[in-house]
Design an enzyme around this catalytic site. Structure first.
Site, mmCIF file in Angstrom:
data_model
loop_
_atom_site.group_PDB
_atom_site.id
_atom_site.type_symbol
_atom_site.label_atom_id
_atom_site.label_comp_id
_atom_site.label_asym_id
_atom_site.label_seq_id
_atom_site.Cartn_x
_atom_site.Cartn_y
_atom_site.Cartn_z
ATOM 1 N N TYR A 1 0.839 -0.942 -0.013
ATOM 2 C CA TYR A 1 0.009 0.051 -0.120
ATOM 3 C C TYR A 1 0.790 1.121 0.062
ATOM 4 O O TYR A 1 1.371 1.669 1.152
ATOM 5 C CB TYR A 1 -0.876 0.024 1.339
ATOM 6 C CG TYR A 1 -1.699 1.207 1.389
ATOM 7 C CD1 TYR A 1 -2.397 1.764 0.119
ATOM 8 C CD2 TYR A 1 -2.207 1.740 2.773
ATOM 9 C CE1 TYR A 1 -3.235 2.853 0.360
ATOM 10 C CE2 TYR A 1 -2.921 2.588 2.890
ATOM 11 C CZ TYR A 1 -3.286 3.468 1.646
ATOM 12 O OH TYR A 1 -4.398 4.498 1.737
ATOM 13 N N ASP B 1 -2.231 -1.537 -4.091
ATOM 14 C CA ASP B 1 -2.655 -0.181 -4.268
ATOM 15 C C ASP B 1 -1.307 0.676 -4.441
ATOM 16 O O ASP B 1 -0.682 1.061 -3.166
ATOM 17 C CB ASP B 1 -3.551 0.380 -3.232
ATOM 18 C CG ASP B 1 -3.834 2.011 -3.746
ATOM 19 O OD1 ASP B 1 -3.399 2.664 -4.670
ATOM 20 O OD2 ASP B 1 -4.743 2.524 -2.792
ATOM 21 N N HIS C 1 -12.170 1.693 -4.678
ATOM 22 C CA HIS C 1 -11.402 0.872 -5.598
ATOM 23 C C HIS C 1 -12.126 -0.400 -5.964
ATOM 24 O O HIS C 1 -13.184 -0.749 -5.250
ATOM 25 C CB HIS C 1 -9.973 0.408 -4.852
ATOM 26 C CG HIS C 1 -9.188 1.531 -4.526
ATOM 27 N ND1 HIS C 1 -7.873 1.677 -5.272
ATOM 28 C CD2 HIS C 1 -9.104 2.529 -3.584
ATOM 29 C CE1 HIS C 1 -7.083 2.787 -4.721
ATOM 30 N NE2 HIS C 1 -8.038 3.240 -3.701
#
EC number: 3.1.11.2
Length: 262
Positions: free
Chosen positions: A107, A150, A253
């Site tokens: 992340y 991500d 998302h």
């Protein structure tokens, strides 16, 4: 053996546990990597996922923000994590399957709103995080590995709704794109999604701010699946489940999938 891996910024795993369970039921990936879990590890509702057959988990967590987890219906072992930029953030975790495949779940910091590290500490944090990733890949070339997460950068012109209008917007600025690509190239990683879907607009994130996100369709491809060069040819079946963005109380998302014949 074919293994399907999915990655999804869930934006609170406890708040959206039912959505995770729905995805596991409907799509049945072998491994699901989650980011922005916003939960200590012991508060992640593993029992909900175990009821769907996903009783294996490797995770790093924090109360209220960050957090990464790897859920699996296949046995896996904890392969550690790295504390990038020394902030103690739960932004990376790795797990290893019994066949030797290592899965890295990242992340990457979003970077704030102003693309200038001199006035925005968050943007500097993002660039430093990527630089440390690049240094690690340079020192230790990845083998039999998949990197997902991500990554908070949309690198290609067709990974955003308007290349021209987003050139000065964090996630698509030239310095971010250049840093992203040199980081990927340092590990000789292959962008599996674009290897499978080489042409056309492709998004995995749509802002909550849009009144009708689907009609406006101002998306960005912030979520990625990379494979180390030695297994990249085994990848196939990439897809982004856009419809998940339209579920009730969704994350902003959508999940990204890829399969590997290993």
């Amino acid at each position: 053996m074919s293994i399907t891996i999915a990655t999804w910024n869930i934006n609170s795993v406890r708040l959206r546990a039912d959505l995770v369970a729905r995805l596991l039921r409907d799509e049945a990936p072998d491994v699901l990597c989650l980011q922005e879990c916003k939960s200590p590890v012991d508060k992640i509702p593993l029992e909900t996922f175990a009821a769907r057959g996903y009783g294996h988990m490797v995770a790093r967590g924090q109360k209220g923000y960050n957090g990464v987890a790897i859920l699996s219906r296949l046995p896996l072992e904890d392969a550690g994590h790295r504390d990038f930029v020394g902030k103690g953030d739960a932004r990376h975790v790795a797990a290893r399957l019994e066949n030797g495949l290592t899965i890295h779940n990242y992340y990457v910091p979003a970077g704030g709103d102003v693309p200038d590290r001199d006035v925005n500490e968050k943007f500097g944090h993002k660039l430093d995080f990527l630089a440390e990733m690049r240094a690690w890949f340079t020192d230790t070339a990845p083998e039999k590995s998949v990197l997902v997460g991500d990554l908070n950068i949309a690198p290609r012109e067709d990974d955003v709704w308007s290349h021209k209008q987003l050139l000065k917007v964090v996630s698509h600025t030239p310095i971010e794109v250049d840093t992203f690509e040199t980081t990927r190239e340092a590990g000789n990683w292959v962008d599996v999604t674009r290897a499978d879907i080489p042409e056309g607009q492709l998004y995995s994130w749509w802002s909550y701010r849009a009144r009708d996100w689907s009609a406006a369709d101002k998306g960005r491809r912030l979520d990625h699946v990379w494979a180390s060069a030695d297994i990249a040819a085994a990848a196939h079946g990439s897809r982004i489940l856009r419809e998940v963005r339209g579920w009730d109380q969704p994350s902003d998302h959508a999940p990204v999938f890829a399969s590997f014949d290993l």
